[in-house]
Scaffold this motif. Structure first.
Motif, PDB file in Angstrom:
ATOM      1  N   ARG A   1      -2.552 -24.921  80.564  1.00 33.06           N
ATOM      2  CA  ARG A   1      -3.853 -25.603  80.643  1.00 33.06           C
ATOM      3  C   ARG A   1      -3.704 -26.961  81.335  1.00 33.06           C
ATOM      4  NH1 ARG A   1      -5.068 -25.130  74.321  1.00 33.06           N
ATOM      5  NH2 ARG A   1      -2.845 -25.700  74.413  1.00 33.06           N
TER       6      ARG A   1
ATOM      7  N   ALA B   1     -12.904 -29.833  79.595  1.00 34.02           N
ATOM      8  CA  ALA B   1     -13.616 -28.552  79.687  1.00 34.02           C
ATOM      9  C   ALA B   1     -12.774 -27.498  80.399  1.00 34.02           C
ATOM     10  CB  ALA B   1     -14.945 -28.764  80.407  1.00 34.02           C
TER      11      ALA B   1
ATOM     12  N   CYS C   1      -9.697 -27.104  80.052  1.00 35.78           N
ATOM     13  CA  CYS C   1      -8.758 -26.619  79.028  1.00 35.78           C
ATOM     14  C   CYS C   1      -9.467 -25.979  77.840  1.00 35.78           C
ATOM     15  CB  CYS C   1      -7.900 -27.768  78.513  1.00 35.78           C
ATOM     16  SG  CYS C   1      -6.873 -28.575  79.750  1.00 35.78           S
ATOM     17  N   HIS C   2     -10.799 -26.052  77.829  1.00 35.48           N
ATOM     18  CA  HIS C   2     -11.579 -25.550  76.696  1.00 35.48           C
ATOM     19  C   HIS C   2     -11.177 -26.270  75.408  1.00 35.48           C
ATOM     20  CE1 HIS C   2     -13.079 -22.364  79.309  1.00 35.48           C
ATOM     21  NE2 HIS C   2     -11.821 -22.087  79.616  1.00 35.48           N
TER      22      HIS C   2
END
Length: 286
Positions: free
Chosen positions: A182, A205, A207-208
């Motif tokens: 990520r 975002a 990398c969530h």
């Protein structure tokens, strides 16, 4: 397409020089890489990681923005090649990887260097003192010379440069050793969009993750905050832009999405130890 397919390499200088105890220069820190092939004799290079002896039978690479000094007390004959990556290049390979300083040379390397010199007969240094050629006007003249090169020769030149650098790339490692995919994706995004505003929420975002979780993960992987890393990369790009673009410092700042020129000046000095104005004066040899 591999990122290396988009490399934009420029040959600044190539030549053969011979010295007898007179290849002694201190405090060199250039925006281009130096590649050496020793023909006879030896010399020493003082690098941040230690002293490297240059001798026949090897290729040597000094990446851009590497503080170093030279010393020789006897015969030293060698080929030199100066390689520059343009600021607009999608990837700055020479700055992003840890390269070995020395690799074994082979007969093909000698042939490639001779061919590179044959198709670029006007790229030899007129002065060997870096203080006389390592400056902004000389860099611009060399880039202009490259731009006027015949298309067939330019293509062959880039091919030979890529081939020589590939020999070092085989043993290179990324400067940022990232284990988390990520964060690796975020680093690619930063590199690709370094001229744009880069916000923590936007990167998180990718990398969530929440902003706080992303910052903790980034610092764990990179040993610095996302903002510190972004500023470092923006200032590195600013240094390259100041070298080749005759525009005011404030324009460079705005094109790198610094809305506040005072903040840009402060970050620039924090990273380079010079204000942008002082840095430009050094480039122009004033």
């Amino acid at each position: 397409m591999r990122e290396t397919d988009n490399l934009q390499l420029i040959l600044l200088n190539i030549g053969r020089s011979s010295h007898d105890g007179d290849w002694n220069w201190k405090g060199i820190n250039s925006p281009f890489a130096r590649l050496y092939y020793v023909i006879e004799g030896c010399a020493r290079v003082d690098l941040p990681q230690g002293v490297q002896t240059l001798r026949p039978g090897s290729l040597y690479l000094i990446p851009p923005f590497t503080q170093h000094s030279y010393a020789c007390d006897g015969l030293f004959s060698h080929f030199y090649i100066h390689i520059y990556e343009t600021p607009s290049s999608p990837r700055h390979l020479l700055e992003e990887c840890h390269f070995p300083v020395e690799i074994p040379a082979n007969p093909l390397d000698f042939s490639l260097i001779n061919r590179l010199l044959e198709i670029n007969p006007d790229r030899e240094l007129l002065q060997y003192d870096p203080g006389l050629y390592d400056n902004q006007p000389t860099l611009l003249r060399n880039i202009a010379t490259e731009a006027q090169q015949a298309e067939y020769a330019a293509l062959e030149t880039r091919g030979i440069l890529a081939q020589l650098l590939s020999r070092f790339l085989r043993y290179a490692t990324p400067k940022a050793e990232v284990n988390d995919k990520r964060i690796a994706n975020v680093l690619r995004h930063i590199r690709k969009h370094i001229d744009q505003p880069l916000r923590i929420s936007q990167l998180a975002a990718i990398c969530h993750l929440s902003d706080d979780h992303f910052i903790r993960l980034f610092k764990k992987e990179m040993d610095c905050t996302p903002i510190a890393y972004i500023n470092q990369k923006k200032i590195e790009r600013a240094q390259l832009m100041l070298l080749v673009e005759n525009v005011p410092v404030k324009d460079i700042a705005y094109r790198l999405s610094f809305d506040n020129i005072s903040y840009f000046n402060r970050v620039f000095k924090q990273i380079t130890r010079f204000t942008p104005t002082q840095y430009c004066e050094r480039l122009y040899g004033q």
